[in-house]
Write an enzyme that holds these catalytic residues in place. Structure first.
Site, PDB file in Angstrom:
ATOM      1  CD  GLU A 126     -74.017 -16.141  30.895  1.00  0.00           C
ATOM      2  OE1 GLU A 126     -73.399 -15.146  30.462  1.00  0.00           O
ATOM      3  OE2 GLU A 126     -73.475 -17.208  31.163  1.00  0.00           O
ATOM      4  CE  LYS A 128     -73.991  -7.597  24.821  1.00  0.00           C
ATOM      5  NZ  LYS A 128     -73.682  -6.215  25.130  1.00  0.00           N
ATOM      6  CG  ASP A 130     -74.125  -1.119  27.776  1.00  0.00           C
ATOM      7  OD1 ASP A 130     -73.042  -1.614  27.399  1.00  0.00           O
ATOM      8  OD2 ASP A 130     -74.613  -0.087  27.317  1.00  0.00           O
ATOM      9  CE1 TYR A 237     -68.652 -11.937  30.240  1.00  0.00           C
ATOM     10  CE2 TYR A 237     -69.988 -10.558  31.668  1.00  0.00           C
ATOM     11  CZ  TYR A 237     -69.060 -10.689  30.653  1.00  0.00           C
ATOM     12  OH  TYR A 237     -68.546  -9.587  30.057  1.00  0.00           O
ATOM     13  CE  LYS A 325     -76.462  -5.507  22.146  1.00  0.00           C
ATOM     14  NZ  LYS A 325     -76.204  -4.371  21.303  1.00  0.00           N
ATOM     15  CB  CYS A 419     -65.696  17.664  -1.079  1.00  0.00           C
ATOM     16  SG  CYS A 419     -65.025  17.870   0.577  1.00  0.00           S
ATOM     17  CB  CYS A 422     -61.589  20.493  -0.763  1.00  0.00           C
ATOM     18  SG  CYS A 422     -62.068  18.941  -1.535  1.00  0.00           S
ATOM     19  CB  CYS A 437     -64.126  14.325  -0.700  1.00  0.00           C
ATOM     20  SG  CYS A 437     -62.796  15.427  -1.145  1.00  0.00           S
ATOM     21  CB  CYS A 443     -60.022  17.109   0.718  1.00  0.00           C
ATOM     22  SG  CYS A 443     -61.406  17.486   1.818  1.00  0.00           S
TER      23      CYS A 443
END
Ligand code: IVH
Length: 691
Positions: A126, A128, A130, A237, A325, A419, A422, A437, A443
């Site tokens: 079937e 697909k 979206d 479906y 897909k 990081c 921080c 981090c 942080c």
């Protein structure tokens, strides 16, 4: 605070309870009015909460005394979005993806192994679309309820709006079962989408990014008249709950859907064998551009429904269907910068800042570069021309560079070892690709991200506490932890004086916060922002443990990976060892536990109904040896579907050992321990003939 002259709730007799509930209903209503309508509270928040908590405790002891005007019924009756929630008794799950013939073949092989079978499968292909999946419940042929998918277990009730969609029959034609749930996709054609956008633009209304958003936005209107004016289409479906068997194959089911008056995608096709799928895939890829609507691939479903039932689900995906897909849409553009984003769990993600480019109809200005290894693998440098890809709702990603277009003077990117928010050291655990981090809750970026998540829609859903206000309050030092959010009302005057605020918006925020002082356990767990605990997993946990205290006690025990509590977490269907480990990591940190307790002290966490049992609820089963017809995964899945915990080793706590050919020491041990030993037939009999 609870008033000292009051008896503890457990000492109240029924007459006293009844009187007090009447008093509390009136008293709480009085304070609500003072607070919301007159903006002049008569008591502190803590005192108000104590009243509500006392009301809850008494109601929990005497559920038959709950009054129609009880405060517990008033709050939370209308969800923030304006739509009531509906629970999907059969969860609405998603589909796994494949992109190539070999991956598709592997999907089929896996299903065959699971079923211990050798023949190929007949399938249905079937297109697909979206769009937006929808669940429609019909009783005696009449449409009684329509719900969006939501997070799969809980969606929004959009019945009124759905009644305005012409392609969805209000009444099924011909003979229909007493009760049946039909699922399908709401979508908008490309032409309708363009026309709608043109009209919206002219009227100064909202312009949608793509047909999917337009369909979603049109369906989720609080005013059904707006939905009625939007050109929505629907293809049916799939099947949800049903009171009787309506077909033995998916293909025959589609035929019944047509007879009942649904539109089934006319391009759907029955394939005698899975080997016909690649040709069908090619055909659809060729026809794609000429279709009236967008498709992003083909869904393949094993045709025989009995096989679908046996195959069941793994995590959130069926073992009997897969989305193959089409290759995603791509474009090239210039990489302007690479920035490092700090996530709420400290993950440092490199983000490509791009010269905005149109990729399949969507303007893309940022794309993920995933991690350090990926940047090195692609040798991506600032200044490069890069190929970007966007597939469905997935964050756009950088695929590679156009080597010929590299300008002079570029430099390889050095992933930071600190990081950016921080300055804490970044750490990359052995075997992991992600730098994190190490600052934890010191942080600011992590703290802010967690707080943003905490207040966000699926979590505490506090209106007015978006990214901007979290940032502002955090910078002022007013919120460091979730509990602080509930202490903000004490700062109402200060908030009102902030730039861009004012009395009204401060009052609105305070009200929004106070409205969330009662929350269901599932949302509470989700709001904590633990890695891998999304809304659906949070709900699984909430349904398993029921109330906050049980949950917290179990989580603290489960920190020990060898504990029984830990094994229990891994055996909750949908939760696996990786998730159990994340939970253990989170609750293994004393400050997290303290933060959770501090939060719980500010609010009332409502228990969740514990999901009921199945014939093997609470039982532990061990399989050993080769069973005559069931593969091990199928046997395990069957046991789990009926509530059992399946483990590998036999112990005193084992309830049943199911043995097949060549069962070894486990069978002996079971006999020694006096545990019930069954063969496959015995096991099936135990399930009462259910599959
Ligand atoms: S079947 C358990 N069939 O794709 C399987 N889904 O990625 C249920 N979709 O949520 C889905 N066309 O919104 C199925 N012919 C089709 C579909 C389809 C589009 C969407 C649907 C689903 C998503 C999963």
């Amino acid at each position: 605070m609870t008033q000292p002259r009051l008896k503890p709730p457990e000492q109240l007799d029924e007459g006293e309870a009844k009187m007090e509930l009447a008093f509390l209903a009136a008293e709480i209503a009085r304070h609500d009015r003072a607070y919301h309508e007159m903006d002049a509270p008569l008591i502190s928040d803590a005192e108000y909460d104590a009243l509500r908590r006392r009301n809850d405790t008494i109601e929990a002891r005497f559920p038959h005394l709950v009054r129609p005007d009880s405060p517990s019924r008033r709050v939370g009756a209308a969800p923030a979005t304006g739509f009531a929630k509906i629970v999907h008794r059969v969860p609405m799950l998603s589909l796994g993806n494949v992109f190539a013939p070999e991956e598709f073949a592997e999907f089929c092989d896996r299903a065959r192994r699971f079923l211990a079978r050798s023949q190929p499968f007949a399938m249905v292909g079937e297109p697909k679309i979206d769009g937006l999946s929808l669940s429609l419940t019909y009783e005696d042929g009449a449409l009684v309820r329509a719900g969006t998918r939501g997070d799969g277990t809980e969606g929004e009730d959009v019945t009124t709006n759905v009644r305005t969609i012409a392609a969805i029959p209000a009444q099924l034609k011909g003979k229909a079962p007493t009760r049946i749930e039909i699922r399908g996709e709401v979508f908008m054609t490309k032409a309708d989408f363009l026309a709608l956008n043109a009209a919206q633009e002219k009227a100064g209304g909202k312009v949608f990014a793509n047909p999917r958003n337009a369909a979603a936005g049109s369906l989720r209107q609080l005013d059904a008249a707006i939905t009625a004016s939007r050109p929505l289409s629907f293809f049916a479906y799939a099947m949800g709950e049903t009171s009787e068997v309506v077909a033995t194959s998916h293909w025959a089911y589609l035929e019944r859907l047509r007879h009942w008056g649904f539109v089934v995608n006319p391009l759907s096709r029955r394939l005698d064998a899975e080997t016909d799928a690649p040709a069908f895939q090619d055909e659809m890829a060729t026809r794609r551009a000429d279709l009236a609507y967008d498709i992003d691939g083909v869904v393949y479903k094993i045709d025989e429904l009995a096989l679908q039932t046996r195959l069941g689900f793994v995590g959130r995906e069926p073992r009997w269907a897969i989305a193959w897909k089409f290759p995603a849409e791509q474009a090239t553009t210039k990489l302007l910068d690479i920035q490092i984003q700090v996530g709420r769990t400290g993950a440092l993600t490199p983000v490509a800042i791009l010269e905005p480019v149109n990729v399949g109809g969507v303007l893309v200005a940022r794309a993920t570069l995933h991690n350090e290894d990926e940047i090195r693998r692609l040798d991506v440098r600032v200044g490069d021309t890069v190929r970007v890809q966007r597939a469905g709702d997935v964050i756009p990603q950088v695929l590679g560079i156009v080597a010929e277009a590299r300008p002079h003077g570029t430099h390889p990117f050095h992933f930071p070892r600190r990081c950016p928010a921080c300055g804490s050291h970044a750490v990359r655990a052995e075997g992991e690709v992600v730098w994190r981090c190490s600052g934890g809750l010191t942080c600011p970026a992590q703290v802010e991200e967690r707080l943003i998540h905490f207040a966000s829609r699926g979590a505490f859903d506090i209106e007015g506490m978006g990214e901007k206000s979290v940032h502002e309050f955090h910078a002022l030092g007013w919120i460091r932890s979730p509990a602080d959010v509930f202490r903000l009302p004490a700062r109402e005057d200060e908030i009102a004086k902030l730039d861009g605020w004012g009395e009204q918006s401060a009052a609105n925020l305070v009200r929004a916060i106070n409205e969330r002082r009662r929350i269901g356990l599932a949302r509470f767990i989700y709001a904590l922002g633990i890695r891998r605990i999304g809304a659906a997993n949070a709900r699984l946990l909430a349904r398993h443990y029921g109330d906050l205290e049980t949950f917290l006690a179990a989580m603290q025990q489960a920190v020990d990976p060898d504990s029984e509590a830990h094994v229990t977490v891994t055996s909750i269907i949908g939760i696996g060892p990786a998730i159990a480990e994340e939970l253990a990591e989170f609750f293994g940190e004393e400050r997290n536990v303290r933060a959770v307790r501090a939060l719980a002290a500010e609010i009332a966490v409502e228990p969740e109904e514990v999901s009921g049992g199945g014939v093997l609820a609470g039982k532990t089963v061990v399989f050993t040896g080769t069973l005559p017809t069931l593969s091990r995964p199928e046997a395990k899945a069957m046991a789990e579907r009926h509530g059992a915990k399946v483990t590998d080793s036999v112990s005193k706590r084992t309830d049943y050992v199911v043995i097949g050919a060549d069962a070894g020491s486990k069978a002996r041990k079971a006999t020694e321990l006096g545990i019930t030993v069954l063969d496959e037939d015995g096991f099936r009999a135990l399930l009462g003939g259910a599959s």
